[in-house]
Design a protein around this motif. Structure first.
Motif, PDB file in Angstrom:
ATOM      1  N   ALA A  28      -1.596  18.538  -7.544  1.00 49.24           N
ATOM      2  CA  ALA A  28      -1.894  19.290  -6.321  1.00 49.24           C
ATOM      3  C   ALA A  28      -0.681  19.331  -5.411  1.00 49.24           C
ATOM      4  CB  ALA A  28      -3.084  18.646  -5.627  1.00 49.24           C
ATOM      5  N   ARG A  29      -0.898  19.857  -4.223  1.00 49.84           N
ATOM      6  CA  ARG A  29       0.203  20.034  -3.259  1.00 49.84           C
ATOM      7  C   ARG A  29       0.386  18.822  -2.351  1.00 49.84           C
ATOM      8  NH1 ARG A  29      -2.097  24.789  -4.562  1.00 49.84           N
ATOM      9  NH2 ARG A  29      -0.821  26.682  -4.763  1.00 49.84           N
ATOM     10  N   CYS A  30      -0.510  17.850  -2.437  1.00 52.87           N
ATOM     11  CA  CYS A  30      -0.295  16.579  -1.736  1.00 52.87           C
ATOM     12  C   CYS A  30      -0.753  15.465  -2.679  1.00 52.87           C
ATOM     13  CB  CYS A  30      -1.062  16.519  -0.412  1.00 52.87           C
ATOM     14  SG  CYS A  30      -2.834  16.338  -0.626  1.00 52.87           S
ATOM     15  N   GLY A  31      -0.324  14.264  -2.405  1.00 57.38           N
ATOM     16  CA  GLY A  31      -0.626  13.156  -3.303  1.00 57.38           C
ATOM     17  C   GLY A  31      -2.119  12.923  -3.494  1.00 57.38           C
ATOM     18  N   PHE A  32      -2.867  12.977  -2.399  1.00 55.75           N
ATOM     19  CA  PHE A  32      -4.270  12.589  -2.484  1.00 55.75           C
ATOM     20  C   PHE A  32      -5.157  13.610  -3.175  1.00 55.75           C
ATOM     21  CE2 PHE A  32      -2.674   9.548   0.524  1.00 55.75           C
ATOM     22  CZ  PHE A  32      -3.292   8.389   0.068  1.00 55.75           C
ATOM     23  N   ASN A  33      -4.672  14.826  -3.370  1.00 56.99           N
ATOM     24  CA  ASN A  33      -5.440  15.791  -4.157  1.00 56.99           C
ATOM     25  C   ASN A  33      -5.030  15.819  -5.628  1.00 56.99           C
ATOM     26  OD1 ASN A  33      -7.271  16.613  -2.184  1.00 56.99           O
ATOM     27  ND2 ASN A  33      -5.810  18.087  -1.311  1.00 56.99           N
ATOM     28  N   HIS A  34      -4.108  14.967  -6.006  1.00 58.27           N
ATOM     29  CA  HIS A  34      -3.853  14.809  -7.441  1.00 58.27           C
ATOM     30  C   HIS A  34      -5.114  14.242  -8.078  1.00 58.27           C
ATOM     31  CE1 HIS A  34       0.233  15.829  -6.650  1.00 58.27           C
ATOM     32  NE2 HIS A  34       0.590  15.659  -7.905  1.00 58.27           N
ATOM     33  N   SER A  35      -5.492  14.773  -9.209  1.00 56.38           N
ATOM     34  CA  SER A  35      -6.776  14.385  -9.780  1.00 56.38           C
ATOM     35  C   SER A  35      -6.762  14.654 -11.280  1.00 56.38           C
ATOM     36  CB  SER A  35      -7.883  15.188  -9.077  1.00 56.38           C
ATOM     37  OG  SER A  35      -9.151  14.760  -9.484  1.00 56.38           O
ATOM     38  N   ALA A  36      -7.934  14.808 -11.833  1.00 56.01           N
ATOM     39  CA  ALA A  36      -8.078  15.117 -13.255  1.00 56.01           C
ATOM     40  C   ALA A  36      -9.440  15.759 -13.435  1.00 56.01           C
ATOM     41  CB  ALA A  36      -7.977  13.848 -14.089  1.00 56.01           C
ATOM     42  N   THR A  79      -1.173  12.074   5.155  1.00 54.87           N
ATOM     43  CA  THR A  79      -1.496  11.796   6.555  1.00 54.87           C
ATOM     44  C   THR A  79      -1.982  10.357   6.670  1.00 54.87           C
ATOM     45  OG1 THR A  79      -3.804  12.410   6.314  1.00 54.87           O
ATOM     46  CG2 THR A  79      -2.258  14.182   6.842  1.00 54.87           C
ATOM     47  N   ALA A  80      -1.925   9.828   7.893  1.00 53.57           N
ATOM     48  CA  ALA A  80      -2.412   8.470   8.124  1.00 53.57           C
ATOM     49  C   ALA A  80      -3.892   8.372   7.738  1.00 53.57           C
ATOM     50  CB  ALA A  80      -2.218   8.090   9.593  1.00 53.57           C
ATOM     51  N   GLN A  81      -4.623   9.457   8.001  1.00 55.27           N
ATOM     52  CA  GLN A  81      -6.063   9.466   7.686  1.00 55.27           C
ATOM     53  C   GLN A  81      -6.309   9.387   6.171  1.00 55.27           C
ATOM     54  OE1 GLN A  81      -8.015  12.883   9.355  1.00 55.27           O
ATOM     55  NE2 GLN A  81     -10.088  12.113   8.882  1.00 55.27           N
ATOM     56  N   GLU A  82      -5.510  10.132   5.418  1.00 55.96           N
ATOM     57  CA  GLU A  82      -5.662  10.087   3.958  1.00 55.96           C
ATOM     58  C   GLU A  82      -5.386   8.679   3.440  1.00 55.96           C
ATOM     59  OE1 GLU A  82      -4.452  14.584   2.388  1.00 55.96           O
ATOM     60  OE2 GLU A  82      -2.862  13.166   2.891  1.00 55.96           O
ATOM     61  N   THR A  83      -4.302   8.093   3.942  1.00 55.72           N
ATOM     62  CA  THR A  83      -3.959   6.748   3.480  1.00 55.72           C
ATOM     63  C   THR A  83      -5.051   5.763   3.853  1.00 55.72           C
ATOM     64  OG1 THR A  83      -1.621   7.285   3.723  1.00 55.72           O
ATOM     65  CG2 THR A  83      -2.179   4.954   3.582  1.00 55.72           C
ATOM     66  N   LYS A 119       0.836  -1.204   0.000  1.00 55.92           N
ATOM     67  CA  LYS A 119       0.000   0.000   0.000  1.00 55.92           C
ATOM     68  C   LYS A 119       0.871   1.255   0.000  1.00 55.92           C
ATOM     69  CE  LYS A 119      -4.099   2.186   1.875  1.00 55.92           C
ATOM     70  NZ  LYS A 119      -5.313   2.064   2.698  1.00 55.92           N
ATOM     71  N   GLU A 120       1.949   1.232   0.774  1.00 48.95           N
ATOM     72  CA  GLU A 120       2.849   2.385   0.818  1.00 48.95           C
ATOM     73  C   GLU A 120       3.452   2.632  -0.570  1.00 48.95           C
ATOM     74  OE1 GLU A 120       4.163   5.659   1.883  1.00 48.95           O
ATOM     75  OE2 GLU A 120       2.884   4.520   3.251  1.00 48.95           O
ATOM     76  N   ARG A 121       3.791   1.547  -1.256  1.00 49.77           N
ATOM     77  CA  ARG A 121       4.332   1.676  -2.604  1.00 49.77           C
ATOM     78  C   ARG A 121       3.282   2.270  -3.560  1.00 49.77           C
ATOM     79  NH1 ARG A 121       5.949  -3.543  -3.086  1.00 49.77           N
ATOM     80  NH2 ARG A 121       4.638  -3.918  -4.892  1.00 49.77           N
ATOM     81  N   ALA A 122       2.030   1.866  -3.370  1.00 53.40           N
ATOM     82  CA  ALA A 122       0.958   2.373  -4.232  1.00 53.40           C
ATOM     83  C   ALA A 122       0.707   3.860  -3.996  1.00 53.40           C
ATOM     84  CB  ALA A 122      -0.326   1.570  -4.000  1.00 53.40           C
ATOM     85  N   VAL A 123       0.789   4.304  -2.740  1.00 54.81           N
ATOM     86  CA  VAL A 123       0.588   5.726  -2.416  1.00 54.81           C
ATOM     87  C   VAL A 123       1.591   6.582  -3.200  1.00 54.81           C
ATOM     88  CG1 VAL A 123       0.856   7.459  -0.579  1.00 54.81           C
ATOM     89  CG2 VAL A 123      -0.434   5.351  -0.128  1.00 54.81           C
ATOM     90  N   ILE A 124       2.803   6.082  -3.298  1.00 51.89           N
ATOM     91  CA  ILE A 124       3.838   6.818  -4.042  1.00 51.89           C
ATOM     92  C   ILE A 124       3.629   6.667  -5.556  1.00 51.89           C
ATOM     93  CG2 ILE A 124       6.325   6.918  -4.526  1.00 51.89           C
ATOM     94  CD1 ILE A 124       6.702   5.993  -1.542  1.00 51.89           C
ATOM     95  N   ALA A 125       3.376   5.444  -5.981  1.00 52.48           N
ATOM     96  CA  ALA A 125       3.279   5.183  -7.424  1.00 52.48           C
ATOM     97  C   ALA A 125       2.114   5.916  -8.078  1.00 52.48           C
ATOM     98  CB  ALA A 125       3.159   3.680  -7.681  1.00 52.48           C
ATOM     99  N   MET A 126       1.025   6.106  -7.334  1.00 53.53           N
ATOM    100  CA  MET A 126      -0.149   6.752  -7.958  1.00 53.53           C
ATOM    101  C   MET A 126       0.192   8.173  -8.413  1.00 53.53           C
ATOM    102  SD  MET A 126      -2.865   7.849  -4.953  1.00 53.53           S
ATOM    103  CE  MET A 126      -2.400   9.062  -3.689  1.00 53.53           C
ATOM    104  N   VAL A 127       1.225   8.777  -7.821  1.00 55.41           N
ATOM    105  CA  VAL A 127       1.703  10.091  -8.268  1.00 55.41           C
ATOM    106  C   VAL A 127       2.961   9.939  -9.134  1.00 55.41           C
ATOM    107  CG1 VAL A 127       2.701  12.291  -7.519  1.00 55.41           C
ATOM    108  CG2 VAL A 127       0.753  11.304  -6.274  1.00 55.41           C
ATOM    109  N   ASP A 128       3.935   9.193  -8.618  1.00 56.24           N
ATOM    110  CA  ASP A 128       5.254   9.171  -9.260  1.00 56.24           C
ATOM    111  C   ASP A 128       5.281   8.402 -10.576  1.00 56.24           C
ATOM    112  OD1 ASP A 128       5.995  10.648  -7.127  1.00 56.24           O
ATOM    113  OD2 ASP A 128       7.722   9.425  -6.561  1.00 56.24           O
ATOM    114  N   ARG A 129       4.349   7.493 -10.758  1.00 51.96           N
ATOM    115  CA  ARG A 129       4.308   6.799 -12.030  1.00 51.96           C
ATOM    116  C   ARG A 129       4.022   7.803 -13.158  1.00 51.96           C
ATOM    117  NH1 ARG A 129       3.240   6.757 -16.434  1.00 51.96           N
ATOM    118  NH2 ARG A 129       2.154   5.317 -17.785  1.00 51.96           N
TER     119      ARG A 129
END
Lengths: 241, 241
Positions: free
Chosen positions: B99-107, A150-154, A127-137
């Motif tokens: 966005a400024r954090c991963g979870f607000n990246h969108s389309a 944040t832990a809540q976002e994850t 899951k940690e890898r996916a959190v990064i990959a969803m942006v960095d890919r």
């Protein structure tokens, strides 16, 4: 691009064998992955109580696995945590083809259908890898420059993964293809190319003074094909494919 | 664009109600049809023996009905002649949002999911209309200029139709949307517009001398948005929507 089944091809079955126009079908990893990696958007099909759903969503590939994500509240994901059969499809429209008769009107396209069983990513490391990959890919190295998750976002986000069990690519890239005798008719025919391109980036109006565009985003420049930008980014992040 | 259910809206149910981000959901005919009519490509989901399939194909709308076609040999169509539940989805990608954090990246995007029961078009008059519409809906008036379809061509092609029983549109069109406190961080954020545009038409190299591009194709000109060309063509062919 061989149709021979080998270790670098997906196995074929009644499910993924291209039935019509099988000259347009490919099963090798290189062809299938190239089409997948040129896209951010896929359509995922799944079934709830016999009703099919087709949900557009963002996805990425890691080896022979596909990942997508969404809120834990999403109906699709709720269902797929049980280990559901899914079909994930990517299609690129490359041209409109106007022929000399109605039935030869067509389009050039590249499409992949990938079949597998989706599972909820629960392993913390995966899951940690996916959190990064969803942006960095898509934007290599970007996560390091962002406000940390944040832990809540994850917790609020689920990732779904699927090992590709079977996949097929279907490609048409030949423009006008009329029946032999129709070429002698005084009828206009053409191919109209279709391209998905990037516009000029629009910086957020609320950027702080002195914050400028990172060089890592240079691949996303005005006028570039989205396909190319996405595929280049993929190879920066996953140099071994 | 009201979410109120009325005669100009599709009914809502557990199936099509937009669950997440319901502020992005619309059910009125105008919004749903506009998104459908801006596309030639859809993805159709259907189920065979519990396995979902997601097939990209071309489609068009007539009132509250959707049509698509293919060879009579196609697996999808063979299955759907039994009156299968399907979900037909159209999605347009309008931007990438960094966005400024991963979870607000969108389309930004516009999508429609339409639900119904697909049937094989067997009524000769409806089939004859479909043979014309599959060309003229995209290229108004073109059928009259083409080599006529043969009985064999018509026989070899199946048309599938579906009355839209339920549909929902989901639209995001707001670019960067960060958490309030994140705007104070020195992090770069932007929206990258994505556009699907027409290239310069490529006349068939085998055109007979003196055959020139019909004026009816003027809407398909280099640099135009595919969306706009398709929607304009729709209104020429179906002036009453």
């Amino acid at each position: 691009m061989s149709q021979v089944e080998n270790s670098n091809s997906y196995p074929t079955s009644a499910r993924n064998q291209v039935k019509r126009r099988h000259d347009r079908g490919f099963y090798d990893h290189a062809t299938v992955h190239r089409i997948l990696d040129s896209s951010m958007l896929c359509h995922v099909s799944y079934v709830i109580d016999g009703q099919p759903y087709c949900t557009p969503t963002f996805f990425w590939r890691e080896g022979t696995k596909l990942y997508w994500h969404g809120s834990s509240a999403s109906r699709m994901l709720r269902n797929q945590t049980r280990g559901e059969r899914v079909c994930l499809t990517v299609a690129h429209l490359d041209s409109l083809v106007l022929a000399r008769c109605g039935f030869n009107h067509s389009a050039d396209y590249r499409a992949v259908m990938a079949f597998g069983t989706a599972y909820l990513v629960t392993d913390p490391e995966e899951k940690e890898r996916a959190v990064i990959a969803m942006v960095d890919r898509f934007f290599p190295g970007r996560t390091a420059s962002l406000r940390q998750s944040t832990a809540q976002e994850t917790k609020a986000t689920s990732f779904i993964a699927m090992e590709i069990e079977e996949a097929s690519a279907k490609i048409r890239a030949k423009g006008v293809a009329d029946d032999d005798q129709d070429y002698e008719l005084p009828i206009y025919a053409e191919r109209i190319p279709v391209r998905t391109v990037l516009g000029a980036p629009e910086p957020c109006p609320r950027l702080l003074d002195g914050v400028s565009r990172p060089a890592g985003l240079n691949g996303y420049s005005e006028g570039r094909l989205l396909d190319d930008a996405l595929r280049d980014a993929y190879f920066v992040e996953y140099p071994n494919g």
